[in-house]
Design a protein around this motif. Structure first.
Motif, mmCIF file in Angstrom:
data_model
loop_
_atom_site.group_PDB
_atom_site.id
_atom_site.type_symbol
_atom_site.label_atom_id
_atom_site.label_comp_id
_atom_site.label_asym_id
_atom_site.label_seq_id
_atom_site.Cartn_x
_atom_site.Cartn_y
_atom_site.Cartn_z
ATOM 1 N N LEU A 76 0.834 -1.196 0.000
ATOM 2 C CA LEU A 76 0.000 0.000 0.000
ATOM 3 C C LEU A 76 0.871 1.249 0.000
ATOM 4 O O LEU A 76 1.713 1.436 0.878
ATOM 5 N N TYR A 77 0.665 2.121 -1.000
ATOM 6 C CA TYR A 77 1.481 3.321 -1.144
ATOM 7 C C TYR A 77 0.619 4.469 -1.666
ATOM 8 O O TYR A 77 -0.133 4.307 -2.621
ATOM 9 N N ASN A 78 0.732 5.629 -1.038
ATOM 10 C CA ASN A 78 -0.049 6.803 -1.409
ATOM 11 C C ASN A 78 0.860 7.753 -2.188
ATOM 12 O O ASN A 78 1.551 8.584 -1.609
ATOM 13 N N TRP A 203 -4.516 6.091 -2.195
ATOM 14 C CA TRP A 203 -3.994 4.746 -1.918
ATOM 15 C C TRP A 203 -4.267 3.766 -3.055
ATOM 16 O O TRP A 203 -4.643 2.611 -2.841
ATOM 17 N N TRP A 206 -1.810 -0.273 -5.819
ATOM 18 C CA TRP A 206 -0.836 -0.851 -4.907
ATOM 19 C C TRP A 206 0.497 -1.016 -5.626
ATOM 20 O O TRP A 206 0.631 -0.714 -6.808
ATOM 21 N N THR A 215 -10.495 -2.499 2.506
ATOM 22 C CA THR A 215 -9.637 -1.720 3.402
ATOM 23 C C THR A 215 -9.870 -2.179 4.838
ATOM 24 O O THR A 215 -10.928 -2.725 5.159
ATOM 25 N N TRP A 217 -8.482 -0.012 7.734
ATOM 26 C CA TRP A 217 -7.758 1.027 8.443
ATOM 27 C C TRP A 217 -8.107 1.028 9.931
ATOM 28 O O TRP A 217 -9.264 0.846 10.307
ATOM 29 N N ASN A 224 -1.811 10.798 7.699
ATOM 30 C CA ASN A 224 -0.637 11.482 7.146
ATOM 31 C C ASN A 224 -0.059 12.480 8.150
ATOM 32 O O ASN A 224 0.103 13.659 7.862
ATOM 33 N N TYR A 230 3.314 8.150 3.801
ATOM 34 C CA TYR A 230 2.793 7.772 2.496
ATOM 35 C C TYR A 230 2.864 6.274 2.223
ATOM 36 O O TYR A 230 2.576 5.837 1.106
ATOM 37 N N CYS A 231 3.241 5.481 3.235
ATOM 38 C CA CYS A 231 3.287 4.028 3.066
ATOM 39 C C CYS A 231 2.346 3.349 4.061
ATOM 40 O O CYS A 231 2.139 3.848 5.166
ATOM 41 N N GLY A 232 1.792 2.212 3.638
ATOM 42 C CA GLY A 232 0.842 1.498 4.482
ATOM 43 C C GLY A 232 1.485 0.342 5.218
ATOM 44 O O GLY A 232 2.225 -0.456 4.631
ATOM 45 N N ASP A 243 -1.076 4.381 8.127
ATOM 46 C CA ASP A 243 -0.048 4.999 7.299
ATOM 47 C C ASP A 243 1.110 5.432 8.182
ATOM 48 O O ASP A 243 0.950 5.726 9.366
#
Length: 273
Positions: A76-78, A203, A206, A215, A217, A224, A230-232, A243
């Protein structure tokens, strides 16, 4: 590195949220590294960092970690520099050195993990803002190649709907010429922020370039914090996500296989001695 694998069958009646990959094998790597190092390791030794498509895979990862009270990287990356134009819908990179798309100072920063739409600030610089905020907006009409400033404040999606109904779409800035025409349209308007057609999906995709609707969460996540997360990461005890700063050193999950529809996955543990 010693490896042990466990074959797990996911039932078709399990109510999966998205299609699960064909014969995908998951690997828990018992080393702590940054997200980027984990991604490179997975791509070199397996296929990529793992994508979680449903609650079954999420719970599988908890069982694979054997009750370790820690966190692990997933794919997972934003990506705050991957954006789309409303008119085109194709991902492209908008970094700090773009030729004519100029970010305002310290932008984009995705404050509180809520800023996924872009407004022009001061007519020329871009600022990521919460999509639900209300601002004037700039439409584009392809029939006569004109730009229309609508001073009525609306959310980004409302502005998009208006532009698509009465013109063509929210405006794009795809050349220096278009930027010059937009600057002329906004000159003297007095607006502080004005919506344009730039946006991104939070997000997604991937690490393996797939998407998932599932998800998990944790409460108040993602947030953030300090605009650097920015990474999950995945909680190995609870299966919840959060995050975090990408440079943190964590365990990680990789996968081997292709993204296709099936009902069989394998889990593996990799232990460094």
């Amino acid at each position: 590195m010693e490896k042990a694998c466990l074959l797990i069958i996911l039932l078709r009646s399990g109510g999966l949220s998205t299609l699960t990959p064909l014969s995908r094998e998951y690997h828990f790597v018992n080393q702590t590294v940054s997200w980027t190092v984990a991604q490179n390791y997975c791509r070199a030794n397996f296929t990529d960092l793992a994508t979680i498509y449903n609650s079954d895979i999420n719970q599988l990862f908890v069982s694979m970690a054997n009750r370790i009270n820690d966190w692990a990287w997933i794919g997972l990356y934003n990506d705050r520099y991957s954006w789309k134009w409303s008119m085109e819908g194709k991902l492209f990179y908008v970094g700090s050195t773009h030729e004519f798309l100029i970010w305002a100072n310290s932008q984009p920063d995705c404050v509180n993990a809520k800023e996924y739409c872009v407004a022009l600030q001061g007519q020329t610089q871009m600022n990521d803002r919460p999509c639900g905020d209300s601002y004037p907006f700039l439409c584009y009409n392809a029939k006569n190649t004109s730009y229309i400033l609508v001073k009525e404040s609306r959310s980004w999606s409302e502005a998009q709907s208006y532009c698509r109904t009465y013109h063509t779409d929210l405006t794009s800035i795809r050349s220096k010429e278009e930027k010059s025409n937009i600057t002329l349209t906004l000159n003297g308007s007095g607006v502080q922020y004005v919506w344009i057609g730039l946006y991104r999906d939070p997000w997604a995709p991937w690490s393996d370039n797939t998407t998932s609707t599932f998800t998990n969460w944790a409460y108040s996540q993602p947030n953030n914090y300090n605009s650097v997360e920015y990474c999950g990461m995945f909680n190995l005890m609870t299966g919840e996500w959060a995050d975090v700063f990408c440079g943190l050193r964590l365990y990680f999950f990789c996968f081997t296989g292709e993204v296709q529809n099936a009902n069989t996955v394998r889990s593996c543990h990799h232990v460094k001695h």
